[in-house]
Structure formats: structure tokens, C-alpha cells
Scaffold this motif. Structure first.
Motif, PDB file in Angstrom:
ATOM      1  N   ILE A 291       0.838  -1.198   0.000  1.00 31.29           N
ATOM      2  CA  ILE A 291       0.000   0.000   0.000  1.00 31.29           C
ATOM      3  C   ILE A 291       0.872   1.247   0.000  1.00 31.29           C
ATOM      4  N   LEU A 292       1.910   1.258   0.838  1.00 37.64           N
ATOM      5  CA  LEU A 292       2.808   2.412   0.908  1.00 37.64           C
ATOM      6  C   LEU A 292       3.528   2.636  -0.418  1.00 37.64           C
ATOM      7  N   ILE A 293       4.017   1.541  -1.014  1.00 38.32           N
ATOM      8  CA  ILE A 293       4.708   1.658  -2.308  1.00 38.32           C
ATOM      9  C   ILE A 293       3.752   2.194  -3.365  1.00 38.32           C
ATOM     10  N   GLY A 294       2.513   1.690  -3.343  1.00 41.68           N
ATOM     11  CA  GLY A 294       1.513   2.175  -4.292  1.00 41.68           C
ATOM     12  C   GLY A 294       1.220   3.651  -4.109  1.00 41.68           C
ATOM     13  N   LEU A 295       1.121   4.084  -2.863  1.00 45.48           N
ATOM     14  CA  LEU A 295       0.884   5.502  -2.585  1.00 45.48           C
ATOM     15  C   LEU A 295       2.055   6.361  -3.049  1.00 45.48           C
ATOM     16  N   MET A 296       3.282   5.842  -2.878  1.00 50.63           N
ATOM     17  CA  MET A 296       4.466   6.585  -3.309  1.00 50.63           C
ATOM     18  C   MET A 296       4.520   6.704  -4.823  1.00 50.63           C
ATOM     19  N   VAL A 297       4.298   5.577  -5.519  1.00 44.72           N
ATOM     20  CA  VAL A 297       4.394   5.554  -6.989  1.00 44.72           C
ATOM     21  C   VAL A 297       3.353   6.474  -7.613  1.00 44.72           C
ATOM     22  N   THR A 298       2.154   6.492  -7.040  1.00 43.30           N
ATOM     23  CA  THR A 298       1.079   7.315  -7.609  1.00 43.30           C
ATOM     24  C   THR A 298       1.156   8.778  -7.173  1.00 43.30           C
ATOM     25  N   GLY A 299       2.035   9.063  -6.208  1.00 42.25           N
ATOM     26  CA  GLY A 299       2.150  10.432  -5.711  1.00 42.25           C
ATOM     27  C   GLY A 299       1.152  10.773  -4.627  1.00 42.25           C
ATOM     28  N   LEU A 300       0.294   9.810  -4.262  1.00 43.99           N
ATOM     29  CA  LEU A 300      -0.722  10.088  -3.250  1.00 43.99           C
ATOM     30  C   LEU A 300      -0.116  10.236  -1.862  1.00 43.99           C
ATOM     31  N   LEU A 301       1.023   9.554  -1.621  1.00 42.80           N
ATOM     32  CA  LEU A 301       1.660   9.670  -0.312  1.00 42.80           C
ATOM     33  C   LEU A 301       2.077  11.118  -0.056  1.00 42.80           C
ATOM     34  N   ALA A 302       2.650  11.758  -1.079  1.00 40.28           N
ATOM     35  CA  ALA A 302       3.046  13.167  -0.935  1.00 40.28           C
ATOM     36  C   ALA A 302       1.816  14.052  -0.722  1.00 40.28           C
ATOM     37  N   VAL A 303       0.729  13.751  -1.440  1.00 39.83           N
ATOM     38  CA  VAL A 303      -0.506  14.533  -1.297  1.00 39.83           C
ATOM     39  C   VAL A 303      -1.038  14.428   0.129  1.00 39.83           C
ATOM     40  N   ILE A 304      -0.964  13.227   0.699  1.00 44.53           N
ATOM     41  CA  ILE A 304      -1.452  13.005   2.065  1.00 44.53           C
ATOM     42  C   ILE A 304      -0.546  13.682   3.078  1.00 44.53           C
ATOM     43  N   MET A 305       0.780  13.561   2.870  1.00 47.74           N
ATOM     44  CA  MET A 305       1.729  14.013   3.879  1.00 47.74           C
ATOM     45  C   MET A 305       1.997  15.509   3.852  1.00 47.74           C
ATOM     46  N   GLN A 306       1.908  16.143   2.680  1.00 47.30           N
ATOM     47  CA  GLN A 306       2.297  17.554   2.586  1.00 47.30           C
ATOM     48  C   GLN A 306       1.538  18.461   3.544  1.00 47.30           C
ATOM     49  N   PRO A 307       0.199  18.367   3.641  1.00 46.48           N
ATOM     50  CA  PRO A 307      -0.489  19.249   4.601  1.00 46.48           C
ATOM     51  C   PRO A 307      -0.059  18.991   6.044  1.00 46.48           C
ATOM     52  N   LEU A 308       0.192  17.714   6.375  1.00 45.08           N
ATOM     53  CA  LEU A 308       0.617  17.361   7.733  1.00 45.08           C
ATOM     54  C   LEU A 308       2.032  17.856   8.004  1.00 45.08           C
ATOM     55  N   LEU A 309       2.887  17.758   6.994  1.00 44.30           N
ATOM     56  CA  LEU A 309       4.256  18.269   7.146  1.00 44.30           C
ATOM     57  C   LEU A 309       4.244  19.778   7.333  1.00 44.30           C
ATOM     58  N   ARG A 310       3.450  20.471   6.502  1.00 44.27           N
ATOM     59  CA  ARG A 310       3.371  21.940   6.616  1.00 44.27           C
ATOM     60  C   ARG A 310       2.866  22.344   7.996  1.00 44.27           C
ATOM     61  N   ALA A 311       1.864  21.621   8.499  1.00 41.63           N
ATOM     62  CA  ALA A 311       1.305  21.945   9.809  1.00 41.63           C
ATOM     63  C   ALA A 311       2.347  21.740  10.910  1.00 41.63           C
ATOM     64  N   THR A 312       3.120  20.662  10.804  1.00 49.33           N
ATOM     65  CA  THR A 312       4.133  20.375  11.833  1.00 49.33           C
ATOM     66  C   THR A 312       5.267  21.386  11.772  1.00 49.33           C
ATOM     67  N   PHE A 313       5.743  21.687  10.561  1.00 52.87           N
ATOM     68  CA  PHE A 313       6.789  22.715  10.421  1.00 52.87           C
ATOM     69  C   PHE A 313       6.274  24.064  10.922  1.00 52.87           C
ATOM     70  N   GLY A 314       5.019  24.348  10.619  1.00 50.93           N
ATOM     71  CA  GLY A 314       4.416  25.601  11.065  1.00 50.93           C
ATOM     72  C   GLY A 314       4.344  25.679  12.587  1.00 50.93           C
ATOM     73  N   MET A 315       3.996  24.553  13.222  1.00 47.67           N
ATOM     74  CA  MET A 315       3.932  24.523  14.680  1.00 47.67           C
ATOM     75  C   MET A 315       5.312  24.785  15.295  1.00 47.67           C
ATOM     76  N   LEU A 316       6.354  24.147  14.724  1.00 44.84           N
ATOM     77  CA  LEU A 316       7.702  24.349  15.233  1.00 44.84           C
ATOM     78  C   LEU A 316       8.146  25.806  15.049  1.00 44.84           C
ATOM     79  N   ALA A 317       7.802  26.380  13.885  1.00 42.67           N
ATOM     80  CA  ALA A 317       8.163  27.777  13.614  1.00 42.67           C
ATOM     81  C   ALA A 317       7.449  28.705  14.592  1.00 42.67           C
ATOM     82  N   TRP A 318       6.171  28.406  14.885  1.00 41.05           N
ATOM     83  CA  TRP A 318       5.406  29.234  15.816  1.00 41.05           C
ATOM     84  C   TRP A 318       5.981  29.150  17.230  1.00 41.05           C
ATOM     85  N   LEU A 319       6.375  27.938  17.644  1.00 40.02           N
ATOM     86  CA  LEU A 319       6.896  27.734  18.993  1.00 40.02           C
ATOM     87  C   LEU A 319       8.246  28.408  19.183  1.00 40.02           C
ATOM     88  N   PHE A 320       9.059  28.405  18.119  1.00 39.18           N
ATOM     89  CA  PHE A 320      10.439  28.881  18.262  1.00 39.18           C
ATOM     90  C   PHE A 320      10.755  30.090  17.388  1.00 39.18           C
TER      91      PHE A 320
END
Length: 213
Positions: free
Chosen positions: A184-213
Motif C-alpha cells: 500500500i505504501l509503495i503504491g501511494l508513493m508511486v502514484t504520488g498520493l503519499l506526498a498529497v497526504i503528507m504535505q499538509p501534515l508536514l506543513r502543519a508540523t513545520f508551522g507549529m515548530l516555527a510558531w513555537l520557536f
């Protein structure tokens, strides 16, 4: 950093990658021992020695390929063995054992943010650029591992946490997905869906760290 050669990039990324993966796995082992399972300890996995946790493919080959190709850097180590039946309250305690790994990555990301701030104090020094790039690498690697491992897909940590929270029948149904998780993970990576799923979560986490520090 784009104009750095491969050896320089490996030198910068080696420590953050090894720490991110090693401490993540050791955290699972320490949490399991806290809740009654000493399997990891008996097998010598309750250690911060990276040699005990390195997986040749997940810790070395995959991150190296990602570094060369310029994709987002990720990898994995040999999973720390946890014998669920040894836990005092298996279903409840497994939630905390699973959560320990991502929690370790969050703490390490915060540590690297502090290192990034420290690097700013070396302005004009030959140490500033390596420290700066290593801190950035540490932040990115730990945030990626944090988000990836919290995806609700067993055997990822997020899947283990969800199994602990779901009623028994629903948890049993979800557990049937585990043998197919890698495909499933390989399929998500090959189709680009893994990046689509992770990008908003990554942005939110980076944003939280930037806000805290």
C-alpha cells in the motif's frame, strides 16, 4: 546545499538520520519495558547503539537513493520486537509503546530547532554552514518520520495507536491490512498520493515548530 557533492551531503545527513531512526526504535523498547515487556532488552535492542538498529535497506540504501534523487528523505530501522502479551494491559499499553517512537522524533525535531538557533550564533565562522545544514536536515528527517509513522496504517505507529483505540471487532478488521501495508505504501508513493497526504501534515508540523520557536 545544492552545490555540495554527495560525500558532503552524506556527512551532513548521516548523524541526523542515524539519531532519528535509532532513538525512535529505542524509545519503543524503553516504553515496552516500562509497561512490562523486556523482549527488546533481552535481545540487546534496548540501546542507542545504531549498529543494533540499522537495516541495510531502510537505514542505508533507501535514504542514500532519496538523497541522490532529491526526493524527500525517509527510511526505517529494524523494528524493535514487542511481545504484546507481556504488557500489563496489552491493548492500552500498546498505544503508549507505539506513540513513544513518534514522540521521540518530535523531541529530536525540537532539539534540532534549538541547534539551528545555536548555529546562528556562529555567524562568520566556518562552523556555521555545517551546523546550519545539519540542524535543517535533523528537523526535516524527524518531522518526516513523525508524520509518516503516524499514518493510520498498521504496522506503522499510527496504525498501532488506532488499533488500541478501536473496539475489538474494528481493530481486528484493521489488523488484517498489516500484511499488505508495504505494498500500500509503495503504491501511494508511486502514484504520488503519499506526498498529497503528507504535505499538509508536514506543513502543519513545520508551522507549529516555527510558531513555537
Amino acid at each position: 546545499m545544492d552545490d555540495w557533492n554527495l560525500i558532503q551531503k552524506i556527512a551532513i545527513y548521516a548523524l541526523p538520520v542515524l539519531l532519528a531512526i535509532t532513538v525512535h526504535e529505542a524509545a519503543h523498547g524503553y516504553a515496552a519495558r516500562h509497561f512490562g515487556d523486556r523482549t527488546a532488552e533481552m535481545l540487546g535492542r534496548l540501546t542507542l547503539n545504531p549498529l543494533k538498529h540499522i537495516d541495510p535497506i531502510g537505514t542505508v540504501l533507501i535514504p542514500a537513493i532519496a538523497l541522490v534523487l532529491g526526493g524527500f528523505l525517509f527510511g526505517w530501522a529494524k523494528p524493535v520486537p514487542v511481545e504484546t502479551r507481556n504488557l500489563r494491559q496489552p491493548k492500552r499499553d500498546m498505544l503508549w509503546v507505539a506513540a513513544a517512537g513518534p514522540a521521540a522524533n518530535l523531541l529530536m525535531a525540537i532539539g534540532w530547532v534549538l541547534m539551528l538557533k545555536l548555529a546562528a550564533g556562529f555567524e562568520g565562522s566556518s562552523y556555521q554552514a555545517p551546523l546550519n545544514f545539519m540542524a535543517q536536515a535533523g528537523i526535516h528527517i524527524n518531522v518526516i518520520l513523525l508524520v509518516l509513522n503516524l499514518l493510520p496504517l498498521p504496522p506503522l505507529d499510527g496504525g498501532r495507536i488506532l488499533l488500541s483505540l478501536l473496539p475489538n471487532r474494528a481493530a481486528h478488521t484493521l489488523a488484517q491490512v498489516e500484511p499488505y501495508a508495504m505494498f500500500i505504501l509503495i503504491g501511494l508513493m508511486v502514484t504520488g498520493l503519499l506526498a498529497v497526504i503528507m504535505q499538509p501534515l508536514l506543513r502543519a508540523t513545520f508551522g507549529m515548530l516555527a510558531w513555537l520557536f
